[in-house]
Design an enzyme around this catalytic site. Structure first.
Site, PDB file in Angstrom:
ATOM      1  N   ASN A   1       8.203 -17.214  31.186  1.00  0.00           N
ATOM      2  CA  ASN A   1       6.861 -17.131  31.758  1.00  0.00           C
ATOM      3  C   ASN A   1       5.875 -16.845  30.632  1.00  0.00           C
ATOM      4  O   ASN A   1       5.961 -15.795  29.986  1.00  0.00           O
ATOM      5  CB  ASN A   1       6.818 -16.014  32.814  1.00  0.00           C
ATOM      6  CG  ASN A   1       5.473 -15.943  33.522  1.00  0.00           C
ATOM      7  OD1 ASN A   1       4.436 -16.058  32.873  1.00  0.00           O
ATOM      8  ND2 ASN A   1       5.489 -15.772  34.822  1.00  0.00           N
TER       9      ASN A   1
ATOM     10  N   ASP B   1       2.551 -16.527  30.834  1.00  0.00           N
ATOM     11  CA  ASP B   1       1.264 -15.966  31.270  1.00  0.00           C
ATOM     12  C   ASP B   1       0.624 -15.079  30.200  1.00  0.00           C
ATOM     13  O   ASP B   1      -0.585 -15.091  29.998  1.00  0.00           O
ATOM     14  CB  ASP B   1       1.457 -15.068  32.505  1.00  0.00           C
ATOM     15  CG  ASP B   1       1.792 -15.817  33.766  1.00  0.00           C
ATOM     16  OD1 ASP B   1       2.167 -15.153  34.746  1.00  0.00           O
ATOM     17  OD2 ASP B   1       1.689 -17.054  33.764  1.00  0.00           O
ATOM     18  N   HIS B   2       1.455 -14.239  29.570  1.00  0.00           N
ATOM     19  CA  HIS B   2       0.887 -13.184  28.722  1.00  0.00           C
ATOM     20  C   HIS B   2       0.361 -13.699  27.388  1.00  0.00           C
ATOM     21  O   HIS B   2      -0.366 -12.989  26.691  1.00  0.00           O
ATOM     22  CB  HIS B   2       1.887 -12.041  28.551  1.00  0.00           C
ATOM     23  CG  HIS B   2       2.122 -11.315  29.842  1.00  0.00           C
ATOM     24  ND1 HIS B   2       1.309 -10.300  30.291  1.00  0.00           N
ATOM     25  CD2 HIS B   2       3.028 -11.523  30.817  1.00  0.00           C
ATOM     26  CE1 HIS B   2       1.729  -9.908  31.486  1.00  0.00           C
ATOM     27  NE2 HIS B   2       2.752 -10.629  31.819  1.00  0.00           N
TER      28      HIS B   2
ATOM     29  N   HIS C   1       1.894 -18.679  36.139  1.00  0.00           N
ATOM     30  CA  HIS C   1       1.379 -18.173  37.418  1.00  0.00           C
ATOM     31  C   HIS C   1      -0.114 -18.474  37.473  1.00  0.00           C
ATOM     32  O   HIS C   1      -0.891 -17.864  36.740  1.00  0.00           O
ATOM     33  CB  HIS C   1       1.637 -16.662  37.485  1.00  0.00           C
ATOM     34  CG  HIS C   1       1.275 -16.048  38.796  1.00  0.00           C
ATOM     35  ND1 HIS C   1       1.458 -14.713  39.024  1.00  0.00           N
ATOM     36  CD2 HIS C   1       0.750 -16.555  39.946  1.00  0.00           C
ATOM     37  CE1 HIS C   1       1.057 -14.416  40.254  1.00  0.00           C
ATOM     38  NE2 HIS C   1       0.644 -15.522  40.841  1.00  0.00           N
TER      39      HIS C   1
ATOM     40  N   ARG D   1      -3.021 -17.700  39.127  1.00  0.00           N
ATOM     41  CA  ARG D   1      -3.497 -16.706  40.074  1.00  0.00           C
ATOM     42  C   ARG D   1      -4.840 -17.112  40.662  1.00  0.00           C
ATOM     43  O   ARG D   1      -5.630 -17.808  40.008  1.00  0.00           O
ATOM     44  CB  ARG D   1      -3.661 -15.342  39.383  1.00  0.00           C
ATOM     45  CG  ARG D   1      -2.361 -14.590  39.181  1.00  0.00           C
ATOM     46  CD  ARG D   1      -2.608 -13.251  38.496  1.00  0.00           C
ATOM     47  NE  ARG D   1      -1.452 -12.367  38.627  1.00  0.00           N
ATOM     48  CZ  ARG D   1      -1.268 -11.509  39.632  1.00  0.00           C
ATOM     49  NH1 ARG D   1      -2.172 -11.436  40.589  1.00  0.00           N
ATOM     50  NH2 ARG D   1      -0.184 -10.757  39.690  1.00  0.00           N
TER      51      ARG D   1
ATOM     52  N   ARG E   1      -6.902 -14.609  36.066  1.00  0.00           N
ATOM     53  CA  ARG E   1      -7.023 -13.579  35.028  1.00  0.00           C
ATOM     54  C   ARG E   1      -6.354 -13.987  33.723  1.00  0.00           C
ATOM     55  O   ARG E   1      -6.654 -13.460  32.675  1.00  0.00           O
ATOM     56  CB  ARG E   1      -6.446 -12.248  35.514  1.00  0.00           C
ATOM     57  CG  ARG E   1      -4.955 -12.273  35.708  1.00  0.00           C
ATOM     58  CD  ARG E   1      -4.390 -10.939  36.131  1.00  0.00           C
ATOM     59  NE  ARG E   1      -4.777 -10.559  37.488  1.00  0.00           N
ATOM     60  CZ  ARG E   1      -4.220  -9.547  38.158  1.00  0.00           C
ATOM     61  NH1 ARG E   1      -3.293  -8.799  37.581  1.00  0.00           N
ATOM     62  NH2 ARG E   1      -4.602  -9.236  39.390  1.00  0.00           N
ATOM     63  N   HIS E   2      -5.389 -14.933  33.796  1.00  0.00           N
ATOM     64  CA  HIS E   2      -4.783 -15.395  32.543  1.00  0.00           C
ATOM     65  C   HIS E   2      -4.708 -16.915  32.515  1.00  0.00           C
ATOM     66  O   HIS E   2      -5.536 -17.568  31.939  1.00  0.00           O
ATOM     67  CB  HIS E   2      -3.434 -14.735  32.242  1.00  0.00           C
ATOM     68  CG  HIS E   2      -2.518 -14.573  33.423  1.00  0.00           C
ATOM     69  ND1 HIS E   2      -2.152 -15.614  34.232  1.00  0.00           N
ATOM     70  CD2 HIS E   2      -1.889 -13.469  33.931  1.00  0.00           C
ATOM     71  CE1 HIS E   2      -1.338 -15.167  35.171  1.00  0.00           C
ATOM     72  NE2 HIS E   2      -1.163 -13.878  35.020  1.00  0.00           N
TER      73      HIS E   2
ATOM     74  N   GLU F   1       3.999 -20.742  39.607  1.00  0.00           N
ATOM     75  CA  GLU F   1       3.906 -19.700  40.642  1.00  0.00           C
ATOM     76  C   GLU F   1       2.496 -19.677  41.212  1.00  0.00           C
ATOM     77  O   GLU F   1       1.521 -19.839  40.477  1.00  0.00           O
ATOM     78  CB  GLU F   1       4.228 -18.332  40.044  1.00  0.00           C
ATOM     79  CG  GLU F   1       5.617 -18.248  39.485  1.00  0.00           C
ATOM     80  CD  GLU F   1       5.860 -16.914  38.822  1.00  0.00           C
ATOM     81  OE1 GLU F   1       4.920 -16.337  38.268  1.00  0.00           O
ATOM     82  OE2 GLU F   1       7.009 -16.450  38.858  1.00  0.00           O
TER      83      GLU F   1
ATOM     84  N   THR G   1       2.582  -8.544  40.032  1.00  0.00           N
ATOM     85  CA  THR G   1       3.206  -8.740  41.339  1.00  0.00           C
ATOM     86  C   THR G   1       3.945  -7.475  41.767  1.00  0.00           C
ATOM     87  O   THR G   1       4.683  -6.883  40.971  1.00  0.00           O
ATOM     88  CB  THR G   1       4.189  -9.926  41.256  1.00  0.00           C
ATOM     89  OG1 THR G   1       3.451 -11.075  40.856  1.00  0.00           O
ATOM     90  CG2 THR G   1       4.860 -10.186  42.592  1.00  0.00           C
TER      91      THR G   1
ATOM     92  N   GLU H   1      13.664 -16.814  44.752  1.00  0.00           N
ATOM     93  CA  GLU H   1      13.699 -15.986  43.531  1.00  0.00           C
ATOM     94  C   GLU H   1      13.666 -14.541  43.976  1.00  0.00           C
ATOM     95  O   GLU H   1      12.710 -14.097  44.647  1.00  0.00           O
ATOM     96  CB  GLU H   1      12.527 -16.291  42.608  1.00  0.00           C
ATOM     97  CG  GLU H   1      12.565 -15.419  41.339  1.00  0.00           C
ATOM     98  CD  GLU H   1      11.605 -15.847  40.254  1.00  0.00           C
ATOM     99  OE1 GLU H   1      11.163 -17.010  40.255  1.00  0.00           O
ATOM    100  OE2 GLU H   1      11.285 -14.996  39.399  1.00  0.00           O
TER     101      GLU H   1
ATOM    102  N   HIS I   1      11.120 -10.594  37.419  1.00  0.00           N
ATOM    103  CA  HIS I   1      10.068  -9.570  37.376  1.00  0.00           C
ATOM    104  C   HIS I   1      10.566  -8.284  36.737  1.00  0.00           C
ATOM    105  O   HIS I   1      11.465  -7.638  37.255  1.00  0.00           O
ATOM    106  CB  HIS I   1       9.434  -9.260  38.734  1.00  0.00           C
ATOM    107  CG  HIS I   1       8.146  -8.501  38.536  1.00  0.00           C
ATOM    108  ND1 HIS I   1       6.926  -9.113  38.343  1.00  0.00           N
ATOM    109  CD2 HIS I   1       7.920  -7.170  38.435  1.00  0.00           C
ATOM    110  CE1 HIS I   1       5.996  -8.179  38.145  1.00  0.00           C
ATOM    111  NE2 HIS I   1       6.565  -6.997  38.185  1.00  0.00           N
ATOM    112  N   GLY I   2       9.983  -7.979  35.604  1.00  0.00           N
ATOM    113  CA  GLY I   2      10.292  -6.730  34.909  1.00  0.00           C
ATOM    114  C   GLY I   2      11.592  -6.745  34.137  1.00  0.00           C
ATOM    115  O   GLY I   2      12.037  -5.713  33.632  1.00  0.00           O
TER     116      GLY I   2
END
Ligand SMILES: CC(=O)[C@@H](O)[C@H](O)COP(=O)(O)O
Ligand SMILES: NCC(=O)COP(=O)(O)O
Length: 259
Positions: free
Chosen positions: A6, A8-9, A42, A44, A48-49, A69, A100, A150, A213-214
């Protein structure tokens, strides 16, 4: 086990200065060369990203499958149908959330979710539902005729962080988990069993099972041991490590753990 990265960051870092660098598209070739199996992003509602233009260029230029996503919002689903990624993963969104916070409630939002699934399928897009490891919810997912689920691993990751990192000594401590180490260890084992039982059940219904996630380089081991899970989507920990090792090495290290 397949790895979806992912990115996104990378866009989070760009949005910190509202300029055009770093460009998430530059990550596509690096992630593929490092041995990943999929690109995950993702889109959104609050952008935001990842922005619409990023998603368009990533879908057009990625030589790896793209897992996009998104929420079940009608306008977002229209955009995804126009973009035609390989897969759409339906996730919950709350504008004020940091990230999330759980799985999509496909029982309360059954009609809107089913509508989104049908629109995506009409556009030949595979569908995954990002859900909590709950037997009744998995049964509902199976009835909705999606290809994938998922499993949300956030609760597991949070417990792991409170037990095995210094998180409880920082201002980001996860308050609702301020339990004793003994209690946290018990909860950790329970969360792993919940994920394994959910994955085994989903696979028995013919669903393909991903998780995410995480997840990070320390806590992923116990998830890799769950044989019914065939794919992990991991972002924040890989991009965080890439700050110090470079993106190709960070992805390669994670892929080596998943093999
Ligand atoms: C659904 C999920 O757990 C992540 O894939 C999602 O991307 C998290 O959202 P942010 O990337 O905006 O934190
Ligand atoms: N669906 C999980 C994902 O894509 C990445 O989540 P995270 O590793 O950034 O928490």
């Amino acid at each position: 086990m397949k790895l979806g990265v992912n990115i996104d960051h990378i866009a989070v870092l760009r949005e910190a200065r509202k300029i055009n660098d770093p460009d998430p598209v530059e990550a596509l070739g690096i992630v593929k060369r490092a041995g990943a199996d999929q690109i995950t992003i993702h889109l959104r509602e609050d952008r935001r990203h990842i922005h619409d233009e990023d998603a368009k260029r990533i879908v057009e230029q990625s030589s790896l499958p793209v897992n996009l996503e998104c929420s079940i919002d009608k306008d977002i689903i229209e955009i995804i149908c126009d973009l035609k990624p390989h897969r759409a993963t339906l996730v919950p969104e709350r504008r004020e959330e940091v990230t999330t916070e759980g799985g999509l409630d496909i029982i309360s939002y059954a009609d809107r979710t089913q509508e989104a699934i049908e629109k995506l399928h009409k556009n030949e897009i595979e569908v995954s539902l990002f859900i909590d490891p709950d037997i009744e919810i998995i049964k509902q997912a199976s009835n909705m005729k999606v290809e994938w689920i998922e499993l949300h691993t956030g609760t597991y990751a949070n417990i792991y962080a409170m037990l095995y990192s210094n998180l409880s000594h920082t201002h980001h401590s996860i308050k609702e988990l301020e339990l004793s180490r003994r209690e946290l260890h018990t909860k950790l084992q329970e969360s792993i069993k919940l994920l394994k039982d959910a994955a085994d059940y989903a696979k028995s219904l013919g669903l393909k099972v991903a998780a995410g996630h995480g997840l990070n380089y320390q806590n992923v081991e116990s998830i890799v041991e769950i044989e019914s899970i065939e794919e992990l989507n991991i972002g924040q920990s890989i991009i965080a490590r890439s700050v110090f090792t470079g993106l190709e090495a960070a992805v390669r290290e994670m892929k080596d753990i998943l093999r």
